[in-house]
Design an enzyme around this catalytic site. Structure first.
Site, short mmCIF file in Angstrom:
data_model
loop_
_atom_site.label_atom_id
_atom_site.label_comp_id
_atom_site.label_asym_id
_atom_site.label_seq_id
_atom_site.Cartn_x
_atom_site.Cartn_y
_atom_site.Cartn_z
N LYS A 22 0.83 -1.20 0.00
CA LYS A 22 0.00 0.00 0.00
C LYS A 22 0.87 1.26 0.00
CE LYS A 22 -3.49 -0.12 2.68
NZ LYS A 22 -4.82 0.06 3.25
N ARG A 92 -3.07 3.00 8.80
CA ARG A 92 -3.42 1.71 8.17
C ARG A 92 -2.20 0.82 8.04
NH1 ARG A 92 -8.21 2.67 4.50
NH2 ARG A 92 -8.46 4.91 4.47
N GLY A 101 -7.96 -7.20 4.86
CA GLY A 101 -8.80 -7.32 6.04
C GLY A 101 -8.18 -8.06 7.21
N MET A 103 -5.39 -7.22 8.96
CA MET A 103 -4.79 -6.38 10.00
C MET A 103 -5.65 -5.15 10.24
SD MET A 103 -0.80 -6.82 9.21
CE MET A 103 -0.98 -6.45 7.52
N ARG A 336 -4.32 -1.17 -5.82
CA ARG A 336 -3.51 -2.40 -5.73
C ARG A 336 -3.95 -3.34 -6.85
NH1 ARG A 336 -6.16 -4.35 -0.04
NH2 ARG A 336 -8.29 -4.25 -0.73
N HIS A 452 -4.31 -37.27 5.61
CA HIS A 452 -4.28 -38.41 4.69
C HIS A 452 -5.33 -38.27 3.59
CE1 HIS A 452 -5.52 -42.47 3.46
NE2 HIS A 452 -4.21 -42.65 3.39
N GLU A 749 13.87 -44.38 -8.72
CA GLU A 749 13.06 -44.03 -7.54
C GLU A 749 13.64 -44.54 -6.23
OE1 GLU A 749 9.04 -45.49 -8.15
OE2 GLU A 749 9.75 -47.25 -9.18
N SER A 768 12.82 -42.37 -15.94
CA SER A 768 11.70 -41.58 -15.43
C SER A 768 11.84 -41.54 -13.92
CB SER A 768 10.38 -42.23 -15.85
OG SER A 768 9.33 -41.48 -15.33
N ASP A 773 8.25 -42.27 -4.81
CA ASP A 773 9.06 -43.23 -4.07
C ASP A 773 10.43 -42.66 -3.73
OD1 ASP A 773 7.86 -45.74 -3.36
OD2 ASP A 773 7.43 -45.97 -5.49
N CYS A 836 7.74 -38.60 -13.22
CA CYS A 836 6.34 -39.03 -13.28
C CYS A 836 5.70 -39.13 -11.90
CB CYS A 836 6.22 -40.35 -14.04
SG CYS A 836 7.01 -41.72 -13.19
N TYR A 856 10.81 -33.90 -19.78
CA TYR A 856 9.36 -33.78 -19.64
C TYR A 856 8.92 -34.01 -18.19
CZ TYR A 856 9.15 -38.89 -19.48
OH TYR A 856 9.32 -40.19 -19.12
C1 PEP Z 1 6.73 -42.70 -8.06
O1 PEP Z 1 7.19 -43.43 -7.19
O2 PEP Z 1 6.99 -41.49 -8.13
C2 PEP Z 1 5.80 -43.23 -9.03
C3 PEP Z 1 5.39 -42.49 -10.03
O3 PEP Z 1 5.33 -44.47 -8.81
P1 PEP Z 1 4.15 -44.80 -7.80
O4 PEP Z 1 3.59 -43.52 -7.31
O5 PEP Z 1 3.19 -45.61 -8.55
O6 PEP Z 1 4.88 -45.58 -6.75
MG MG Z 2 6.97 -45.58 -7.43
#
Ligand code: PEP
Ligand code: MG
Length: 891
Positions: A22, A92, A101, A103, A336, A452, A749, A768, A773, A836, A856
């Site tokens: 501000k 302010r 809002g 403070m 702002r 979870h 992994e 990948s 993991d 992945c 990727y």
């Molecule tokens: C991973 O471990 O990142 C993965 C893509 O395999 P998953 O989640 O199936 O264990």
């Molecule tokens: Mg995995």
């Protein structure tokens, strides 16, 4: 001497960190000559000094404030506390990042029994003067003296009633004087001392209160939610007051330069005649739409519209502007960057490019990828008027309707019969996973945004509401109560995971669609990004969705999901329980055509784009019934002795379940370790892939298969599994007479794979990184246990900055990825590599993947647009960083 206080003409918009958002904008507007009431800003550094000094304003700061005040008095020709020509100011807060809002603010400061008379004379409007005074007492008492506003409102209500008035404008000057007297009594009663009349005391007490409000509960929670660091502190802006409540030629309002919910380029806002700022927000009087100001004050309206254009052009973005008209003169109190929905953010960014105000790269940077979730899930029709039963934490976006069910097994069973289910639990544990999978959405009464249920649901792209404490769940009666309303199992509810709202019954929904502007923005993004974006998908529907959202292929097809199908699980169990090789072969032969059909569907859907298929990964016991439940069944059968065959079968099953039981399944017999010990399973899967390739190619559709081996830790594992796949391929190709091109790669992994990537690369056509993991194995956390037991506390207590399963731990896990990339490409330059894990759909992890030089990322289909945008942002940001470095090197 440190400089802690800055007059408005000493700052500019670059000094946000020091002056807060501000303060920096007020300075900037002053600089460009807009009509801003003059004032000064006490810096965020002063706030930090205040806390370092044990919540006390140092003499140095005090003197600088007094100096600035003197300056302000000179400039305005008014004096704080002067009974003839009093200066009134607002105090302010103003943090670096806007915290609307959260403070505190004090207006009309400088009012006391003497100055109010001066104001009355000066304005020849005693009613206005006394009204302003009572507002000040109320606000100051609330913010600084911590007296609940309720007492003042209640008293005012009593006075109004006694006079027979229905609204404030009916109050006379004398009535307000009476209210002021009453207000002071309230203060005396609550603080045991009289209301502070000395304006300088008022000023310093207010500054202290604003500093203190940096650490009020609201502000702390807001910062946590928006990841704003606690150490930034807030600035304080002291500004001379202008009054919108001086009569019918005055007023106040708030306007956005474009519509913040749709993005339409049209002034959007409201105002009130003869009112102060707080009245617009408080909702006591209904404000008028901004367009009617054109008729009420044509000149002011014209000037305001011009100012809006100017500010938008100057800041090159949609602005949220507060203004006041004092006796026909327009003042701008604040500007702002306006908060907006995802839809508006996209439209505004695209239209600003079309209007040549910003360039395409800037437009790409303007849209927060996190916000896109709002647009990429089914959602409740905007035109539907919601009447929520209650509200919890918006843990995973999307909307869903279904029957309330309180047990995971029942949810699963009913879902199998085609019912749509909303699973309601006090909280969920890994044992409830099947219920979450089967349900449309999950609600819990306990647990937060990283509980979870929240994490699992987000991972699955399913809607979820957590920590809905107003739900009184009775698992025995299978019902929940919200107040007096009872919702029984089987009743239909609708939830909105983006807002946390739970509604009774079914509600109209709309499917996610990429608007034209969104498509255009993403096309621009595709032109900038260096990272490929693929999707994690294991069925043709998801594959189609992924393609529709712009995925360039499938980065992970988890074949185990195909094993979970209700029709197949008995055959999978047959395979696991087989005592002889022949029995196992027979079961595998039944599974093969089923898998083949799945692969054909996916290959066809992907129309020649690459598809990475991972061979079986989870431990086999995941396909068998729960040990405890089985034990109960066996015991029951033993007692009745009625069905000998069933008893024997169940006993055999129990033996096998016991045999397969593992102490740490996460680190147990899974991934390629399954293929090493039971090669026939992987052979069946590989053959199914090759048969599928042959069939799809026969239809004239191109296929780019990539077969992936999970959880490799030693090069010998990959060597053996690679050979297995090659042999299966040779066998099928001989049968079909076709020659297929395909790649064999591996997941990285476990840390050992990353650390020996030079050896592993010798056997791999691609890597990948399975960061799910890899995070588990690097930290030594089992995700389900960590998220259920200690991770939330770790994040709350700042042991960890964030949930490493959601946002990649760049310092640890990231180092392993960098090592893996370097070693892998040392052996095979240009080796194709991607990510992945879930991180492939999270913006800061995507930035890391870009910087690390990966090819990727792969994420859930619904996150593909987000990843395309985030990948483009990463590319643009690194380019900008390089430009800065080049520039500095030349200096
Ligand atoms: C991973 O471990 O990142 C993965 C893509 O395999 P998953 O989640 O199936 O264990
Ligand atoms: Mg995995």
């Amino acid at each position: 001497m440190n400089k802690f206080v800055y007059m408005f003409d000493e700052g500019n918009s670059e000094k946000k960190e020091l002056l807060g958002g501000k303060g920096a904008n007020l300075a900037e507007m002053t600089r460009i000559g807009l009509p801003v009431p003059y004032g000064f800003t006490i810096s965020t550094e002063a706030c930090n000094s205040y806390y370092q000094e044990g919540k006390s304003i140092s003499t140095e700061i005090e003197l600088q404030v007094l100096d600035a005040l003197h300056n302000l008095e000179e400039k305005t020709g008014k004096k704080l506390g002067d009974p003839i020509n009093p200066l009134l100011v607002s105090v302010r807060s103003g943090a670096v990042f806007s915290m609307p809002g959260m403070m505190d603010t004090v207006l009309n400061l400088g009012m006391n029994d003497e100055t109010v008379e001066g104001m009355a004379r000066l304005t020849t409007n005693p009613r206005f003067a006394y009204d302003s005074y009572r507002r000040f007492i109320q606000m100051f008492s609330n913010v600084v003296l911590n007296i609940d506003s309720f007492y003042f409102e209640q008293f005012l209500e009593e006075v109004r009633e006694e006079k027979g008035y229905s609204s404030d404008p009916e109050m006379t000057a004398e009535n307000w004087q009476e209210v002021i007297k009453g207000y002071k009594e309230i203060v005396k009663k609550h603080t045991k001392s009289i209301f502070p009349e000395n304006p300088k005391d008022q000023l310093f007490l207010s500054i202290k209160a604003v500093f203190d409000s940096w650490n009020n509960q609201r502000a702390i929670v807001y910062r946590r939610l928006h990841k704003i660091p606690d150490h930034l502190g807030t600035a304080v802006n002291i500004q001379s007051m202008v009054f919108g409540n001086m009569g019918n030629d005055s007023g106040t309002g708030v306007a956005f330069t474009r519509n913040p919910s749709t993005g339409e380029s049209k002034l959007y806002g409201e105002y009130l005649i003869n009112a102060q700022g707080e009245d617009v927000v408080a909702g006591i009087r209904t404000p008028n739409p901004i367009a009617t100001l054109r008729n009420e004050m044509p000149e002011v309206y014209q000037q305001f519209v011009e100012t809006c254009h100017l500010l938008e052009k100057h800041y090159q973005d949609m602005q949220d502007i507060e203004f006041t008209v004092e006796r026909g003169k327009l003042f701008i109190l604040q500007t702002r960057t306006g908060k907006r929905t995802a839809q508006a953010a996209i439209r505004i960014a695209v239209e600003l490019v079309e209007e040549q105000i910003i360039g395409k790269k800037e437009a790409i940077l303007r849209v927060d990828p996190d916000q896109l979730n709002q647009l990429l899930h089914r959602r409740i029709d905007d035109s539907y008027e919601r009447k929520p039963l209650t509200k919890g934490l918006p843990a995973s976006p999307g909307a869903a309707t279904g029957k309330v069910v309180f047990d995971a097994d029942e949810a699963e069973a009913l879902a199998k019969d085609g019912e749509r289910i909303i699973l309601v639990r006090p909280e969920t544990t890994p044992d409830d996973i099947h219920g979450i999978v089967a349900a449309q959405a999950t609600i819990t009464s306990r647990g937060g945004m990283t509980s979870h249920a929240a994490v699992v649901a987000r991972g699955m792209g399913k809607a979820c509401i957590c920590g809905c404490e107003s739900l009184d769940i009775d698992l025995k009666l299978k019902q929940f109560k919200v107040g007096d309303i009872i919702v029984n199992q089987g009743d239909i509810v609708t939830i909105d995971g983006s807002t946390g709202e739970i509604m009774f019954g079914e509600v109209p929904m709309i499917e996610p669609q990429l608007s034209d502007e969104f498509q255009l923005l993403l096309a621009w993004a595709d032109g900038e990004r260096k990272l490929g974006v693929r999707a994690n998908a294991d069925n043709p529907e998801d594959a189609k969705k992924a393609l529709e959202f712009g995925a360039g292929g499938i980065g992970l097809c988890r074949t185990e999901h195909m094993f979970m199908d209700a029709a197949r699980i008995p055959i999978v169990q047959e395979m696991i329980l087989a005592e002889t090789y022949e029995e196992r072969e027979a079961a595998l032969n039944k599974l093969l055509p089923m898998q083949q059909e799945d692969f054909e569907g996916i290959f066809e859907a992907m129309q020649g784009n690459p598809v990475t298929i991972r061979l079986l990964d989870p431990p086999l016991h995941e396909f068998l019934p729960d040990k405890e439940e089985l034990l109960v069944e066996v015991t029951k059968l033993q007692m009745t002795e009625s069905n000998f065959k069933e008893l024997k079968d169940k006993e055999q099953l129990l033996r096998k379940v016991r045999q397969l039981h593992e102490f740490n399944p996460m680190l147990g017999h899974r991934g390629c370790r399954l293929g090493m010990i039971h090669p026939e399973i992987y052979v069946m899967q590989a053959k199914a892939i090759f048969y599928a390739i042959a069939n799809v190619k026969e239809k004239g559709i191109d296929v780019k298969p990539e077969i992936m081996i999970p959880l490799v830790g030693h090069v010998n594992e990959l060597k053996e599994m690679r050979q297995l796949v090659i042999n299966a391929g040779l066998q099928v190709m001989e049968e079909t007479g076709q020659e297929d091109d395909y790649l064999i790669g591996t997941m990285i992994e476990v840390p050992r794979a990353a650390l020996t990537a030079d050896q592993i690369a010798g056997e791999a056509d691609f890597f990948s990184f399975g960061t799910n993991d890899l995070t588990q194995t690097t930290f030594g956390y089992s995700r389900d246990d960590a998220e259920g037991k200690f991770l939330q506390a770790y994040i709350q207590n700042k042991v960890l900055p964030e949930n490493p399963f959601a946002s990649l731990d760049q310092e640890g896990v990231g180092k392993l990825i960098e090592t893996g990339i370097k070693l892998g490409r040392q052996t095979k330059p240009g080796l194709k590599m991607g990510v992945c894990g879930e991180h492939g759909g999270e913006k800061s992890s995507i930035q890391f993947c870009h910087d690390a030089g990966l090819d990727y990322v792969s994420c859930s289909p619904y996150r593909v647009p987000l990843a395309r945008l985030a990948a483009a942002q990463a590319a643009i940001k690194s380019e900008q960083k390089q430009d800065v470095n080049k520039f500095q090197a030349q200096m």
